[in-house]
Design a protein around this motif. Structure first.
Motif, mmCIF file in Angstrom:
data_model
loop_
_atom_site.group_PDB
_atom_site.id
_atom_site.type_symbol
_atom_site.label_atom_id
_atom_site.label_comp_id
_atom_site.label_asym_id
_atom_site.label_seq_id
_atom_site.Cartn_x
_atom_site.Cartn_y
_atom_site.Cartn_z
ATOM 1 N N THR A 56 0.832 -1.211 0.000
ATOM 2 C CA THR A 56 0.000 0.000 0.000
ATOM 3 C C THR A 56 0.859 1.251 0.000
ATOM 4 O OG1 THR A 56 -1.775 -1.159 1.168
ATOM 5 C CG2 THR A 56 -1.791 1.250 1.250
ATOM 6 N N HIS A 106 -7.349 5.932 -5.195
ATOM 7 C CA HIS A 106 -6.946 4.761 -4.397
ATOM 8 C C HIS A 106 -8.166 4.230 -3.657
ATOM 9 C CE1 HIS A 106 -3.627 2.538 -2.187
ATOM 10 N NE2 HIS A 106 -4.729 2.170 -1.557
ATOM 11 N N ASP A 160 -9.442 1.202 -1.090
ATOM 12 C CA ASP A 160 -9.110 0.106 -0.187
ATOM 13 C C ASP A 160 -10.361 -0.759 -0.057
ATOM 14 O OD1 ASP A 160 -8.525 -1.621 1.861
ATOM 15 O OD2 ASP A 160 -7.775 -0.098 3.239
ATOM 16 N N GLU A 168 -11.106 -3.097 1.720
ATOM 17 C CA GLU A 168 -11.478 -3.499 3.070
ATOM 18 C C GLU A 168 -12.291 -2.413 3.764
ATOM 19 O OE1 GLU A 168 -7.875 -4.672 5.086
ATOM 20 O OE2 GLU A 168 -8.176 -6.770 4.495
ATOM 21 N N ARG A 169 -12.423 -1.265 3.101
ATOM 22 C CA ARG A 169 -13.219 -0.163 3.659
ATOM 23 C C ARG A 169 -14.604 -0.164 3.037
ATOM 24 N NH1 ARG A 169 -10.799 5.435 2.879
ATOM 25 N NH2 ARG A 169 -12.588 5.910 4.192
ATOM 26 N N ASP A 177 -15.265 2.584 0.452
ATOM 27 C CA ASP A 177 -14.663 2.390 -0.867
ATOM 28 C C ASP A 177 -15.374 1.281 -1.637
ATOM 29 O OD1 ASP A 177 -12.917 4.415 -0.414
ATOM 30 O OD2 ASP A 177 -11.156 3.157 -0.073
ATOM 31 N N ASP A 223 -6.751 -1.786 -3.759
ATOM 32 C CA ASP A 223 -6.031 -2.437 -2.663
ATOM 33 C C ASP A 223 -6.871 -3.589 -2.115
ATOM 34 O OD1 ASP A 223 -4.164 -2.980 -0.759
ATOM 35 O OD2 ASP A 223 -4.054 -0.939 0.025
ATOM 36 N N GLU A 224 -6.205 -4.694 -1.767
ATOM 37 C CA GLU A 224 -6.873 -5.913 -1.288
ATOM 38 C C GLU A 224 -7.873 -6.422 -2.330
ATOM 39 O OE1 GLU A 224 -5.750 -7.383 1.185
ATOM 40 O OE2 GLU A 224 -4.645 -5.837 2.260
#
Length: 204
Positions: A87, A102, A104, A106-107, A110, A132-133
């Motif tokens: 990250t 960007h 994420d 996991e959020r 997002d 991400d993820e």
């Protein structure tokens, strides 16, 4: 050995306005930090110094290779175990790209932006999008193929995820010829020493 004296001074202009609540909290925080540092031994301060250096982004050996790959492939994948710096590296790359987005995955906030992923990607067709993820949304890979084929533009996506066989299988099926992989290891000895950190002090 007596710890060196550390002074933190909050300067205030003689004509500054009276301190508000924020200024008082800041001054109180500085006083607390000053007291904590005074209680540190010389060895503790040396360890803190190393921690501050590491906290700053240590240049990764893969950085220039990833930048070059963005000019040659629509999708760049950075895979590796957790806490290896994927990250952080992606954010550093994004700082040099205008309008980088960007996400994420996991959020929840997002994830909500990708309720209609095809629409979201088309709305950001001129930007670099970092996912991400990405292993949390394997359904995105076929959509990425459709989106990158529409424009053929390189440097569209950076995807970050674990180096699991499932992730590699999913992307290789959907994005064959459109993606390049980089596996990011933990910090290497060469990367740490190049940053000016004395590695002999990292051993406990």
């Amino acid at each position: 050995a007596r710890a060196p004296r550390v002074l933190l001074v909050a300067h205030r202009h003689p004509r500054a306005r009276p301190e508000g609540a924020l200024h008082r909290r800041t001054r109180s925080c500085l006083v607390s930090v000053q007291r904590a540092l005074r209680a540190c031994s010389g060895e503790d301060l040396a360890i803190l110094n190393i921690a501050f250096k590491i906290a700053r982004m240590i240049p990764r050996a893969l950085h220039p290779q990833i930048i070059e790959a963005l000019d040659r492939f629509p999708v760049v994948a950075i895979v590796g175990a957790r806490q290896t710096g994927k990250t952080t590296l992606a954010k550093v790359i994004g700082e040099h790209v205008d309008g980088c987005v960007h996400l994420d995955l996991e959020r929840p906030a997002d994830l909500a932006k990708l309720t209609d992923p095809e629409l979201f990607f088309r709305q950001h067709r001129d930007r670099l999008v970092v996912l991400d993820e990405v292993q949390r949304r394997p359904d995105l890979f076929p959509i990425l193929r459709v989106v990158v084929d529409e424009t053929g533009r390189h440097g569209r996506f950076v995807v970050l995820g674990s180096a699991s066989p499932d992730l590699l299988h999913q992307t290789s099926e959907s994005l064959a010829g459109r993606i390049v992989y980089f596996e990011l290891p933990p910090l290497t000895l060469a990367e740490v020493t190049a940053h000016g950190i004395d590695t002999t002090t990292l051993w406990l």
